[in-house]
Design a protein around this motif. Structure first.
Motif, mmCIF file in Angstrom:
data_model
loop_
_atom_site.group_PDB
_atom_site.id
_atom_site.type_symbol
_atom_site.label_atom_id
_atom_site.label_comp_id
_atom_site.label_asym_id
_atom_site.label_seq_id
_atom_site.Cartn_x
_atom_site.Cartn_y
_atom_site.Cartn_z
ATOM 1 N N PRO A 135 -34.099 -3.993 -26.451
ATOM 2 C CA PRO A 135 -34.268 -3.276 -27.716
ATOM 3 C C PRO A 135 -33.230 -2.172 -27.907
ATOM 4 O O PRO A 135 -32.834 -1.497 -26.960
ATOM 5 C CB PRO A 135 -35.674 -2.670 -27.594
ATOM 6 N N SER A 136 -32.802 -2.009 -29.136
ATOM 7 C CA SER A 136 -31.922 -0.899 -29.511
ATOM 8 C C SER A 136 -32.042 -0.757 -31.017
ATOM 9 O O SER A 136 -31.280 -1.362 -31.770
ATOM 10 C CB SER A 136 -30.473 -1.179 -29.100
ATOM 11 N N PHE A 137 -33.023 0.031 -31.459
ATOM 12 C CA PHE A 137 -33.344 0.105 -32.885
ATOM 13 C C PHE A 137 -32.705 1.338 -33.513
ATOM 14 O O PHE A 137 -33.100 2.473 -33.229
ATOM 15 C CB PHE A 137 -34.864 0.144 -33.072
ATOM 16 N N GLN A 138 -31.720 1.101 -34.367
ATOM 17 C CA GLN A 138 -31.024 2.199 -35.031
ATOM 18 C C GLN A 138 -30.127 1.634 -36.127
ATOM 19 O O GLN A 138 -29.882 0.428 -36.186
ATOM 20 C CB GLN A 138 -30.164 2.969 -34.027
ATOM 21 N N LEU A 139 -29.652 2.518 -36.986
ATOM 22 C CA LEU A 139 -28.651 2.100 -37.956
ATOM 23 C C LEU A 139 -27.351 1.802 -37.219
ATOM 24 O O LEU A 139 -27.044 2.445 -36.215
ATOM 25 C CB LEU A 139 -28.412 3.206 -38.987
ATOM 26 N N PRO A 140 -26.569 0.831 -37.694
ATOM 27 C CA PRO A 140 -25.277 0.572 -37.061
ATOM 28 C C PRO A 140 -24.401 1.816 -37.135
ATOM 29 O O PRO A 140 -24.382 2.511 -38.148
ATOM 30 C CB PRO A 140 -24.684 -0.558 -37.915
ATOM 31 N N GLY A 141 -23.685 2.098 -36.075
ATOM 32 C CA GLY A 141 -22.808 3.263 -36.086
ATOM 33 C C GLY A 141 -22.348 3.630 -34.702
ATOM 34 O O GLY A 141 -22.505 2.869 -33.749
ATOM 35 N N GLY A 142 -21.769 4.819 -34.601
ATOM 36 C CA GLY A 142 -21.285 5.284 -33.315
ATOM 37 C C GLY A 142 -20.627 6.645 -33.445
ATOM 38 O O GLY A 142 -20.603 7.250 -34.522
ATOM 39 N N LYS A 143 -20.081 7.126 -32.347
ATOM 40 C CA LYS A 143 -19.434 8.431 -32.338
ATOM 41 C C LYS A 143 -18.085 8.371 -33.053
ATOM 42 O O LYS A 143 -17.385 7.364 -33.003
ATOM 43 C CB LYS A 143 -19.223 8.913 -30.901
ATOM 44 N N LEU A 144 -17.757 9.463 -33.710
ATOM 45 C CA LEU A 144 -16.440 9.616 -34.315
ATOM 46 C C LEU A 144 -15.475 10.009 -33.205
ATOM 47 O O LEU A 144 -15.650 11.032 -32.544
ATOM 48 C CB LEU A 144 -16.486 10.706 -35.390
ATOM 49 N N GLU A 145 -14.485 9.173 -32.956
ATOM 50 C CA GLU A 145 -13.569 9.431 -31.856
ATOM 51 C C GLU A 145 -12.541 10.492 -32.221
ATOM 52 O O GLU A 145 -12.291 10.760 -33.402
ATOM 53 C CB GLU A 145 -12.877 8.123 -31.449
ATOM 54 N N ARG A 146 -11.944 11.096 -31.199
ATOM 55 C CA ARG A 146 -10.986 12.177 -31.418
ATOM 56 C C ARG A 146 -9.802 11.688 -32.260
ATOM 57 O O ARG A 146 -9.207 10.648 -31.984
ATOM 58 C CB ARG A 146 -10.480 12.716 -30.079
ATOM 59 N N GLY A 147 -9.476 12.443 -33.299
ATOM 60 C CA GLY A 147 -8.358 12.097 -34.169
ATOM 61 C C GLY A 147 -8.676 11.018 -35.185
ATOM 62 O O GLY A 147 -7.806 10.612 -35.959
ATOM 63 N N GLU A 148 -9.919 10.565 -35.206
ATOM 64 C CA GLU A 148 -10.313 9.474 -36.090
ATOM 65 C C GLU A 148 -10.902 10.027 -37.382
ATOM 66 O O GLU A 148 -11.675 10.981 -37.372
ATOM 67 C CB GLU A 148 -11.348 8.609 -35.377
ATOM 68 N N THR A 149 -10.526 9.441 -38.514
ATOM 69 C CA THR A 149 -11.110 9.840 -39.788
ATOM 70 C C THR A 149 -12.401 9.056 -40.021
ATOM 71 O O THR A 149 -12.693 8.074 -39.328
ATOM 72 C CB THR A 149 -10.149 9.565 -40.957
ATOM 73 N N TYR A 150 -13.144 9.486 -41.023
ATOM 74 C CA TYR A 150 -14.389 8.809 -41.389
ATOM 75 C C TYR A 150 -14.116 7.344 -41.738
ATOM 76 O O TYR A 150 -14.820 6.439 -41.287
ATOM 77 C CB TYR A 150 -15.007 9.553 -42.571
#
Length: 208
Positions: free
Chosen positions: A44-59
């Protein structure tokens, strides 16, 4: 993440996240990550798709990376109409680092414009179907009757359309046990299905 030390000596982390809230037009169900591949099956892994914003990365960079990794083979960005972007800030202790952490969530809300998802979907183990004949858990029955798609990236992430009520149930205290039952009943798509790209439409019928 960034670690900040205040003048008082207090240490806390700041983590920037990008999450994707994709809704289906006919019933407003939301595409949720429901599981991922583990060593001996799906977990199980229940969450909205996504992840951490990496260094130097824009939205926008982070969203592009999401389509190329977790959502690869499941959702094509050409089938997404962006609606809005919101920012949420939540502060709580990190379970992993046991440090007060401020989570900055950039939420992209969008709508799904295609008629169906065309991607390999998991199948329910025959033994699980047989066991369900005497099962009175209607919520589990409903979950097992819907398509669950698996991404083509190395992490093999699972996704499904989930209603608002189901999301509340699966996020609650009894949700983990239900999710575990759901994931343990699934097995990967057949090799011929993955090669052909067969999928299911939103009603759960096989796409012809």
């Amino acid at each position: 993440s960034v670690v900040v030390v205040c003048g008082s000596g207090t240490v806390f982390r700041v983590v920037s996240l990008v999450v994707f809230h994709l809704s289906r037009g006919d019933d407003n169900c939301v595409l949720m990550q429901v599981g991922k591949a583990g060593e001996s099956g799906f977990v199980p892994s229940f969450q909205l798709p996504g992840g951490k914003l990496e260094r130097g990365e824009t939205y926008n960079d982070a969203l592009e990376r999401l389509f190329n990794t977790k959502l690869a083979g499941v959702i094509d960005k050409s089938h997404v109409a962006s609606v809005s972007r919101d920012r949420e800030v939540v502060q709580k202790e990190s379970k992993e680092f046991v440090v007060c952490t401020k989570y900055i969530r950039n939420v992209c809300s969008a709508s799904f414009t295609a008629n169906h998802v065309t991607a390999p979907s998991c199948t329910v183990k025959a033994a699980s179907w047989e066991a369900l004949q005497s099962e009175t858990n209607l919520e589990l029955h409903a979950l097992l009757e819907r398509p669950v798609w698996i991404s083509s990236d190395v992490n093999r992430t699972l996704f499904a359309w989930v209603s608002e009520d189901e999301s509340a149930l699966l996020s609650g205290s009894s949700g983990e046990a239900l999710l575990t039952q759901w994931m343990s009943a699934l097995e990967p798509p057949r090799p011929d299905q993955e090669e052909s790209g067969d999928g299911f439409d939103n009603s759960g019928e096989i796409e012809i």
